[in-house]
Design a protein around this motif. Structure first.
Motif, mmCIF file in Angstrom:
data_model
loop_
_atom_site.group_PDB
_atom_site.id
_atom_site.type_symbol
_atom_site.label_atom_id
_atom_site.label_comp_id
_atom_site.label_asym_id
_atom_site.label_seq_id
_atom_site.Cartn_x
_atom_site.Cartn_y
_atom_site.Cartn_z
ATOM 1 N N VAL B 91 -14.736 -25.255 16.303
ATOM 2 C CA VAL B 91 -14.117 -25.148 14.974
ATOM 3 C C VAL B 91 -12.931 -26.107 14.921
ATOM 4 O O VAL B 91 -12.053 -26.060 15.778
ATOM 5 N N SER B 92 -12.925 -26.957 13.918
ATOM 6 C CA SER B 92 -11.817 -27.903 13.759
ATOM 7 C C SER B 92 -10.971 -27.498 12.556
ATOM 8 O O SER B 92 -11.511 -27.158 11.509
ATOM 9 N N GLU B 93 -9.670 -27.562 12.760
ATOM 10 C CA GLU B 93 -8.747 -27.315 11.648
ATOM 11 C C GLU B 93 -8.367 -28.684 11.077
ATOM 12 O O GLU B 93 -7.777 -29.505 11.780
ATOM 13 N N CYS B 94 -8.762 -28.915 9.822
ATOM 14 C CA CYS B 94 -8.642 -30.272 9.260
ATOM 15 C C CYS B 94 -7.897 -30.290 7.921
ATOM 16 O O CYS B 94 -7.663 -29.252 7.313
ATOM 17 N N ASP B 95 -7.597 -31.490 7.506
ATOM 18 C CA ASP B 95 -7.052 -31.740 6.171
ATOM 19 C C ASP B 95 -8.161 -32.421 5.378
ATOM 20 O O ASP B 95 -8.494 -33.587 5.639
ATOM 21 N N ALA B 96 -8.746 -31.690 4.449
ATOM 22 C CA ALA B 96 -9.888 -32.230 3.702
ATOM 23 C C ALA B 96 -9.477 -33.430 2.845
ATOM 24 O O ALA B 96 -10.312 -34.273 2.522
ATOM 25 N N GLY B 97 -8.207 -33.508 2.498
ATOM 26 C CA GLY B 97 -7.733 -34.609 1.658
ATOM 27 C C GLY B 97 -7.792 -35.954 2.360
ATOM 28 O O GLY B 97 -8.308 -36.925 1.819
ATOM 29 N N THR B 98 -7.293 -36.003 3.580
ATOM 30 C CA THR B 98 -7.278 -37.279 4.312
ATOM 31 C C THR B 98 -8.470 -37.414 5.251
ATOM 32 O O THR B 98 -8.797 -38.515 5.689
ATOM 33 N N GLY B 99 -9.085 -36.280 5.585
ATOM 34 C CA GLY B 99 -10.188 -36.315 6.539
ATOM 35 C C GLY B 99 -9.702 -36.402 7.968
ATOM 36 O O GLY B 99 -10.396 -36.906 8.828
ATOM 37 N N ALA B 100 -8.527 -35.860 8.221
ATOM 38 C CA ALA B 100 -8.012 -35.847 9.601
ATOM 39 C C ALA B 100 -8.095 -34.425 10.149
ATOM 40 O O ALA B 100 -7.914 -33.469 9.401
ATOM 41 N N CYS B 101 -8.394 -34.314 11.429
ATOM 42 C CA CYS B 101 -8.456 -33.002 12.073
ATOM 43 C C CYS B 101 -7.337 -32.900 13.108
ATOM 44 O O CYS B 101 -6.983 -33.891 13.743
ATOM 45 N N PHE B 102 -6.821 -31.688 13.282
ATOM 46 C CA PHE B 102 -5.622 -31.533 14.102
ATOM 47 C C PHE B 102 -5.803 -30.576 15.270
ATOM 48 O O PHE B 102 -5.229 -30.786 16.322
ATOM 49 N N GLU B 103 -6.516 -29.508 15.047
ATOM 50 C CA GLU B 103 -6.701 -28.510 16.112
ATOM 51 C C GLU B 103 -8.187 -28.265 16.292
ATOM 52 O O GLU B 103 -8.965 -28.424 15.351
ATOM 53 N N ASN B 104 -8.551 -27.868 17.513
ATOM 54 C CA ASN B 104 -9.960 -27.611 17.797
ATOM 55 C C ASN B 104 -10.113 -26.389 18.690
ATOM 56 O O ASN B 104 -9.330 -26.190 19.609
ATOM 57 N N HIS B 105 -11.106 -25.579 18.372
ATOM 58 C CA HIS B 105 -11.390 -24.388 19.181
ATOM 59 C C HIS B 105 -12.804 -24.505 19.736
ATOM 60 O O HIS B 105 -13.727 -24.813 18.983
ATOM 61 N N HIS B 106 -12.959 -24.266 21.033
ATOM 62 C CA HIS B 106 -14.281 -24.219 21.664
ATOM 63 C C HIS B 106 -14.508 -22.782 22.116
ATOM 64 O O HIS B 106 -13.810 -22.319 23.016
ATOM 65 N N VAL B 107 -15.438 -22.089 21.491
ATOM 66 C CA VAL B 107 -15.691 -20.698 21.900
ATOM 67 C C VAL B 107 -17.194 -20.474 22.101
ATOM 68 O O VAL B 107 -18.022 -21.084 21.427
ATOM 69 N N THR B 108 -17.514 -19.582 23.021
ATOM 70 C CA THR B 108 -18.916 -19.216 23.245
ATOM 71 C C THR B 108 -19.251 -18.057 22.315
ATOM 72 O O THR B 108 -18.524 -17.061 22.274
ATOM 73 N N MET B 109 -20.340 -18.195 21.585
ATOM 74 C CA MET B 109 -20.726 -17.145 20.632
ATOM 75 C C MET B 109 -21.509 -16.058 21.375
ATOM 76 O O MET B 109 -22.266 -16.347 22.300
ATOM 77 N N THR B 110 -21.321 -14.830 20.928
ATOM 78 C CA THR B 110 -22.039 -13.720 21.567
ATOM 79 C C THR B 110 -23.031 -13.117 20.575
ATOM 80 O O THR B 110 -22.786 -13.107 19.361
ATOM 81 N N LEU B 111 -24.132 -12.631 21.126
ATOM 82 C CA LEU B 111 -25.175 -12.015 20.295
ATOM 83 C C LEU B 111 -24.744 -10.599 19.951
ATOM 84 O O LEU B 111 -24.457 -9.799 20.845
#
Lengths: 191, 201
Positions: B91-111
């Motif tokens: 999951v990336s936390e971005c600014d849709a206006g400029t198209g820049a991303c600032f933070e990123n989360h890597h998580v394993t999904m569980t069923l």
């Protein structure tokens, strides 16, 4: 001056002209020192330095594989790369995420080729964190684009997507006006 | 094959020496067609099988629908596919206006019990740089990695200042009811006293 005859006068003027020209040359030599330099590891594992591209305009693109806009930026960079010769322009895409290895970058390039039929054929590298630490902007967002001139001076910096030349028609009007790479490069190549 | 027999009969009738050769050719071409059709069919089945094996993301639900910065977000994805061993959500936390991303989360999904995949993250950006979330799924199935990402998978954050103000007003109303009114009443009293004093003079 009254005692200087014509031939001496001409010689004096000639010496002055030569002196001015030489001064210009010396000044040029001083300017040719490369202003910015950093090193990174390319996909073959070799260490590359920015100053190796002296005499060319260099675009440095800071990116990561997880960043969606960075993927879009690749398409714009491809257009840019195709519109200039290798004598004029070089592009270096530096992955800034330390979690992503050279294999991740190779997979990313292969996926682009396979699914989008876009060959990302410029220089890719992995940053160990030092380059990003030096060049990241205050907000630390990616993609971040730097354009270095032929002497390594920073000519242009932009955080977010920068288009090659044409802005998409569906670009939302309420959003910030996007930047274009072509005018910035042309300023350096054809000024 | 029927076409060949008919041809034979036709040739015998007219006592054509070349009839057998013609027939053989017809048999060969007939077999060729059959084999070609068979190969095409097999290829189609093979392709369909490959397509069926690839994991697909049918639906993504974000709770809350428009999360606030620095809040927790639950991502539920309905993913179909065979032999899925791992799903990593980026999951990336971005600014849709400029198209820049600032933070990123890597998580394993569980069923989860509903048969969908789930992950929870806490948004990090506290500097007001982001207004949207972008998603990328890396699905491992049968030892292969499949990366799924679409431009339309975007969630806008609730960053409206009006909401903050409203919430602030609500808080103020709850904490100090009628505080402004007290000032007005006091001011009225003071004015009355001053007016009376002036009348007496």
């Amino acid at each position: 001056v009254r005692y200087i005859n014509n031939s001496n006068r001409i010689t004096l003027i000639f010496i002055i002209i030569i002196f001015i020209l030489l001064t210009g040359c010396i000044q040029e030599t001083n300017n040719s020192a490369y202003a910015n330099n950093f090193s990174f590891t390319d996909l073959k594992g070799d260490t590359i330095e920015l100053q190796e591209y002296k005499g060319k305009v260099v675009i440095v693109d800071f990116w990561a594989a997880w960043c969606g806009p960075c993927q879009y930026q690749m398409i714009e960079l491809k257009m840019t790369y195709e519109n200039y010769s290798r004598e004029q322009l070089e592009i270096i895409s530096l992955n800034i995420d330390e979690r992503e290895s050279i294999d991740t970058i190779i997979d990313f390039i292969n996926a682009f080729d396979q699914y989008l039929n876009v060959n990302l054929d410029w220089i890719f590298g992995n940053d160990d964190g030092t380059v990003w630490e030096k060049y990241k902007l205050e907000t630390e967002g990616i993609p971040t684009i730097y354009i270095f001139d032929q002497n390594g001076n920073v000519h242009f910096v932009h955080e977010g997507i920068a288009f090659y030349d044409t802005i998409p028609e569906d670009w939302p009007p309420h959003q910030a006006p996007p930047e274009r790479l072509k005018p910035k490069i042309d300023e350096l190549l054809y000024k | 094959m029927n076409y060949c027999i008919n041809k034979n009969i036709y040739n015998q009738k007219y006592d054509n020496v070349l009839s057998n050769i013609v027939c053989k050719k017809e048999v060969i071409s007939d077999m060729k067609i059959r084999y070609t059709i068979l190969i095409i069919l097999m290829l189609c089945i093979f392709t369909v099988n490959i397509t069926a094996a690839e994991p697909t993301i049918n639906n993504i639900i974000i709770i809350p629908e428009n999360p606030k910065p620095e809040s927790s977000v639950t991502i539920i994805a309905d993913i179909s596919g065979e032999n899925i061993s791992e799903i990593i959500l980026s999951v990336s936390e971005c600014d849709a206006g400029t198209g820049a991303c600032f933070e990123n989360h890597h998580v394993t999904m569980t069923l989860n019990q509903q048969g969908t995949y789930q992950a929870e993250i806490t948004l990090r950006d506290s500097r007001g740089r982001t207004d949207s979330l972008e998603y990328q799924f890396t699905i491992t199935a049968d030892g292969e990695e499949y990366i799924r990402s679409e431009e339309s998978w975007k969630t806008y954050l609730d960053i409206s200042p009006s909401n903050e103000n409203n919430q602030g007003d609500e808080d103020k109303t709850n904490d100090t009811p009628g505080f402004e009114l007290l000032i007005v009443i006091t001011a009225l009293f003071v004015s009355l006293i001053l007016l009376k004093k002036r009348d007496r003079r």
